[in-house]
Design an enzyme around this catalytic site. Structure first.
Site, PDB file in Angstrom:
ATOM      1  N   ARG A  21       0.787  -1.141  -0.054  1.00 62.13           N
ATOM      2  CA  ARG A  21      -0.178  -0.041  -0.096  1.00 62.13           C
ATOM      3  C   ARG A  21       0.788   1.257   0.049  1.00 62.13           C
ATOM      4  O   ARG A  21       1.913   1.258   0.857  1.00 62.13           O
ATOM      5  CB  ARG A  21      -0.947   0.104   1.284  1.00 62.13           C
ATOM      6  CG  ARG A  21      -1.950  -1.117   1.272  1.00 62.13           C
ATOM      7  CD  ARG A  21      -2.679  -1.083   2.569  1.00 62.13           C
ATOM      8  NE  ARG A  21      -3.506  -2.291   2.411  1.00 62.13           N
ATOM      9  CZ  ARG A  21      -4.791  -2.396   2.725  1.00 62.13           C
ATOM     10  NH1 ARG A  21      -5.483  -1.029   2.541  1.00 62.13           N
ATOM     11  NH2 ARG A  21      -5.607  -3.305   2.704  1.00 62.13           N
ATOM     12  N   SER A 137     -22.439 -14.009  11.484  1.00 60.45           N
ATOM     13  CA  SER A 137     -21.751 -12.880  11.186  1.00 60.45           C
ATOM     14  C   SER A 137     -21.804 -13.141   9.602  1.00 60.45           C
ATOM     15  O   SER A 137     -21.317 -14.013   8.880  1.00 60.45           O
ATOM     16  CB  SER A 137     -20.282 -12.704  11.464  1.00 60.45           C
ATOM     17  OG  SER A 137     -19.279 -11.931  10.801  1.00 60.45           O
ATOM     18  N   SER A 189     -19.671  -1.399   1.782  1.00 60.31           N
ATOM     19  CA  SER A 189     -19.075  -0.481   1.022  1.00 60.31           C
ATOM     20  C   SER A 189     -18.117  -0.820  -0.052  1.00 60.31           C
ATOM     21  O   SER A 189     -17.715   0.233  -0.897  1.00 60.31           O
ATOM     22  CB  SER A 189     -18.090   0.418   2.074  1.00 60.31           C
ATOM     23  OG  SER A 189     -17.065  -0.389   2.500  1.00 60.31           O
ATOM     24  N   HIS A 217     -21.725   3.405   6.243  1.00 60.01           N
ATOM     25  CA  HIS A 217     -21.723   4.009   5.027  1.00 60.01           C
ATOM     26  C   HIS A 217     -23.053   4.395   4.667  1.00 60.01           C
ATOM     27  O   HIS A 217     -23.445   4.685   3.726  1.00 60.01           O
ATOM     28  CB  HIS A 217     -21.180   2.915   4.084  1.00 60.01           C
ATOM     29  CG  HIS A 217     -19.654   2.781   4.396  1.00 60.01           C
ATOM     30  ND1 HIS A 217     -18.655   3.656   3.649  1.00 60.01           N
ATOM     31  CD2 HIS A 217     -19.152   1.777   4.757  1.00 60.01           C
ATOM     32  CE1 HIS A 217     -17.438   3.094   3.877  1.00 60.01           C
ATOM     33  NE2 HIS A 217     -17.872   1.797   4.753  1.00 60.01           N
ATOM     34  N   THR A 245     -20.438   5.856  12.265  1.00 60.79           N
ATOM     35  CA  THR A 245     -19.045   6.623  12.152  1.00 60.79           C
ATOM     36  C   THR A 245     -19.591   8.137  11.992  1.00 60.79           C
ATOM     37  O   THR A 245     -20.423   8.336  11.421  1.00 60.79           O
ATOM     38  CB  THR A 245     -18.335   6.144  10.786  1.00 60.79           C
ATOM     39  OG1 THR A 245     -17.101   6.848  11.104  1.00 60.79           O
ATOM     40  CG2 THR A 245     -18.713   6.499   9.603  1.00 60.79           C
ATOM     41  N   LYS A 248     -17.348   9.903   8.059  1.00 63.34           N
ATOM     42  CA  LYS A 248     -17.541   9.699   6.678  1.00 63.34           C
ATOM     43  C   LYS A 248     -18.811  10.791   6.342  1.00 63.34           C
ATOM     44  O   LYS A 248     -18.456  11.601   6.057  1.00 63.34           O
ATOM     45  CB  LYS A 248     -17.927   8.183   6.078  1.00 63.34           C
ATOM     46  CG  LYS A 248     -16.691   7.131   6.734  1.00 63.34           C
ATOM     47  CD  LYS A 248     -17.165   6.002   6.094  1.00 63.34           C
ATOM     48  CE  LYS A 248     -16.173   4.726   6.901  1.00 63.34           C
ATOM     49  NZ  LYS A 248     -14.762   4.890   6.501  1.00 63.34           N
ATOM     50  N   THR A 277      -9.723   5.141  27.414  1.00 62.47           N
ATOM     51  CA  THR A 277      -9.071   6.138  26.291  1.00 62.47           C
ATOM     52  C   THR A 277      -9.359   7.418  26.337  1.00 62.47           C
ATOM     53  O   THR A 277     -10.800   7.739  26.975  1.00 62.47           O
ATOM     54  CB  THR A 277      -9.332   5.363  24.855  1.00 62.47           C
ATOM     55  OG1 THR A 277      -8.482   5.988  23.925  1.00 62.47           O
ATOM     56  CG2 THR A 277     -10.795   5.554  24.414  1.00 62.47           C
ATOM     57  N   THR A 278      -8.785   8.471  26.299  1.00 61.54           N
ATOM     58  CA  THR A 278      -9.184   9.930  26.232  1.00 61.54           C
ATOM     59  C   THR A 278     -10.461   9.986  25.068  1.00 61.54           C
ATOM     60  O   THR A 278     -10.178   9.699  24.195  1.00 61.54           O
ATOM     61  CB  THR A 278      -7.820  11.033  25.690  1.00 61.54           C
ATOM     62  OG1 THR A 278      -6.816  10.565  26.412  1.00 61.54           O
ATOM     63  CG2 THR A 278      -8.428  12.303  25.771  1.00 61.54           C
ATOM     64  N   THR A 363      -8.916  -6.141   1.651  1.00 63.12           N
ATOM     65  CA  THR A 363     -10.286  -5.489   1.750  1.00 63.12           C
ATOM     66  C   THR A 363     -11.365  -5.841   0.797  1.00 63.12           C
ATOM     67  O   THR A 363     -12.493  -5.944   1.213  1.00 63.12           O
ATOM     68  CB  THR A 363      -9.945  -3.775   1.281  1.00 63.12           C
ATOM     69  OG1 THR A 363      -8.743  -3.220   2.215  1.00 63.12           O
ATOM     70  CG2 THR A 363     -10.974  -3.065   1.448  1.00 63.12           C
TER      71      THR A 363
HETATM   72  C1  LIG Z   1     -18.237  -0.969   7.256  1.00 65.76           C
HETATM   73  C2  LIG Z   1     -17.246  -0.088   8.128  1.00 65.76           C
HETATM   74  N1  LIG Z   1     -17.389  -0.431   9.451  1.00 65.76           N
HETATM   75  C3  LIG Z   1     -16.554   0.448  10.393  1.00 65.76           C
HETATM   76  C4  LIG Z   1     -15.601   1.191   9.763  1.00 65.76           C
HETATM   77  C5  LIG Z   1     -14.674   2.024  10.845  1.00 65.76           C
HETATM   78  O1  LIG Z   1     -15.059   3.109  10.785  1.00 65.76           O
HETATM   79  P1  LIG Z   1     -14.209   4.528  11.314  1.00 65.76           P
HETATM   80  O2  LIG Z   1     -13.496   4.916   9.798  1.00 65.76           O
HETATM   81  O3  LIG Z   1     -15.062   5.569  11.574  1.00 65.76           O
HETATM   82  O4  LIG Z   1     -13.191   3.777  12.222  1.00 65.76           O
HETATM   83  C6  LIG Z   1     -15.244   1.335   8.403  1.00 65.76           C
HETATM   84  C7  LIG Z   1     -14.367   1.995   7.804  1.00 65.76           C
HETATM   85  O5  LIG Z   1     -14.260   2.156   6.723  1.00 65.76           O
HETATM   86  C8  LIG Z   1     -16.366   0.460   7.291  1.00 65.76           C
HETATM   87  O6  LIG Z   1     -16.068   0.527   6.016  1.00 65.76           O
END
Ligand SMILES: Cc1ncc(COP(=O)(O)O)c(C=O)c1O
Length: 404
Positions: A21, A137, A189, A217, A245, A248, A277-278, A363
């Site tokens: 990468r 899952s 995604s 997403h 999230t 995005k 964590t902070t 990925t």
């Molecule tokens: C399906 C999915 N879940 C969770 C995440 C993680 O989210 P974040 O980028 O906010 O850590 C991603 C990140 O690309 C994602 O594609």
């Protein structure tokens, strides 16, 4: 023990498979998205157009978001000062959790430092709290969900992607008396397809399983108020835990879950990834708050984005480019070879000032390497035309197949 040799061999393996990468060095131009400057390998910054950002709606540059962040910075300073337990529980965090709970019609919400952390922390904690829990899952679930499930130590049963018959087979064969959790995404995604949410909920009800959906997403992007596919399809009330999230469509950073008060309290009280964590900077939280509030009231960005995605898909199809069968805002173009996917991306950047990152294993599965375009409301028709003709020229140059 020759440690250097082991590390070199690990990196060499990636090079030999064509999936080492390389991260691009860019700065986006505020107020002029998708325009940006690229610093690597050029004499001085080179102007480029970004085609692969997950800031889908350009909310990261929205004047309301910027103003809210500036105001918070000048009001309370840069950082939160601690964990939520010790010093870092600001009024901004509390307000945002209320806003997110309301977005999904849930009793509560809980913030994390990223979507990744929210999946990992919640799934690993939930399955530890539920004795003997079995997690079902989807095979294409994101790495963060897989990490959470693995870290829980719970038994995992993987069902074929979006295959409710397979899910039912697995539920049926499982002891009716053990706790069960079905974990899946709404928008996948990399393919741009959508889960059969109501059918999965029907099965969860039939087999008395909890449901966990990753709407990363989709939040901000779908539904009357941007509550995701569960908002659009009136399914939020059927899902136990909605995860999203803030990095995005909402354009800033962070992650969250929304659920009933009891579940939120359990995760808040037991999840190490939340506790130790902070907390997010209040500046970030203030920006997200403005973004969520804006997207609850405005569909202009969502509509513009959907129109851009439909326009680009149609243009690429017309040109014979192998656009995958996405039903969402994501426009994936199949290449099927990691070296060629990287080559196309390199030519686009060097010769056309177009930035799109190649997507490789892990990925996506090997042999399905692709380019993934995310046009936004600010990508114009002229930009799409230029992009499509550049792609056709490169396809031709690399002797790749175009549809007749
Ligand atoms: C399906 C999915 N879940 C969770 C995440 C993680 O989210 P974040 O980028 O906010 O850590 C991603 C990140 O690309 C994602 O594609």
């Amino acid at each position: 023990m020759n440690y250097d040799q082991i590390f070199d061999a690990a990196i060499d393996r990636l090079h030999s498979e064509g999936r080492y990468r390389v991260f691009i060095d860019i700065l986006r131009n505020k107020g002029a998205y998708p325009n940006a400057r690229c610093f690597a390998g050029h004499n001085g910054p080179k102007p480029i157009t970004v085609w692969c950002s997950n800031d889908y709606l350009a909310m990261g540059q929205h004047p309301k978001v910027i103003a809210a962040m500036e105001e918070a910075l000048h009001d309370v300073g840069a950082g939160s000062g601690g964990t939520r337990n010790i010093g870092g529980n600001t009024h901004y965090h509390i307000q945002l959790e209320e806003e997110l709970a309301d977005l999904h019609g849930k009793q509560g919400a809980l913030l994390f430092t990223s979507g990744y952390v929210s999946n990992d922390a919640t799934l690993s904690t939930l399955a530890k709290i539920l004795p003997g829990c079995v997690i079902f899952s989807d095979e294409l679930n994101h790495a963060s969900m897989i990490a959470g499930i693995r870290n829980s130590g719970a038994e995992k049963k993987v069902f074929r992607h979006n295959d409710v018959e397979h899910l039912e087979e697995l539920l049926k064969e499982t002891d009716p008396n053990v706790p069960k959790l079905v974990a899946f995404e709404s928008v996948y995604s990399m393919d741009g397809d959508i889960a059969p949410i109501h059918e999965i909920c029907d099965l969860a009800e039939k087999y008395n399983a909890l449901t966990y959906i990753d709407e990363v997403h989709a939040v901000g992007m779908y539904g009357q108020r941007g509550g995701g596919i569960t908002d659009r399809d009136n399914a939020a009330h059927r899902i136990d835990i909605i995860e999203g999230t803030l990095g995005k469509a909402f354009g800033v950073m962070g992650g969250y879950i929304a659920a009933d008060k009891r579940i939120v309290d359990v995760i808040r009280s037991y999840a190490p990834g939340f506790i130790f964590t902070t907390s997010l900077s209040p500046v970030l939280v203030a920006g997200v708050l403005a973004s969520v509030r804006h997207l609850k009231a405005s569909s202009v960005e969502r509509d513009g984005q959907q129109a851009a995605a439909a326009g680009l898909k149609a243009m690429m199809r017309e040109a014979g480019l192998p656009v995958m069968n996405s039903t969402t805002h994501i426009v994936p173009l199949m290449v099927g070879d990691p070296v060629k996917a990287k080559k196309i991306s390199d030519i686009l950047l060097a010769e056309y000032g177009v930035y799109v990152q190649p997507i490789n294993f892990p990925t996506v599965p090997r042999g399905t390497e692709r380019l993934r375009f995310t046009p936004g409301p600010q990508h114009t028709e002229a930009m799409m035309r230029d992009l499509t003709s550049a792609l056709v020229e490169i396809w031709d140059r690399l002797e790749l197949k175009l549809a007749a």
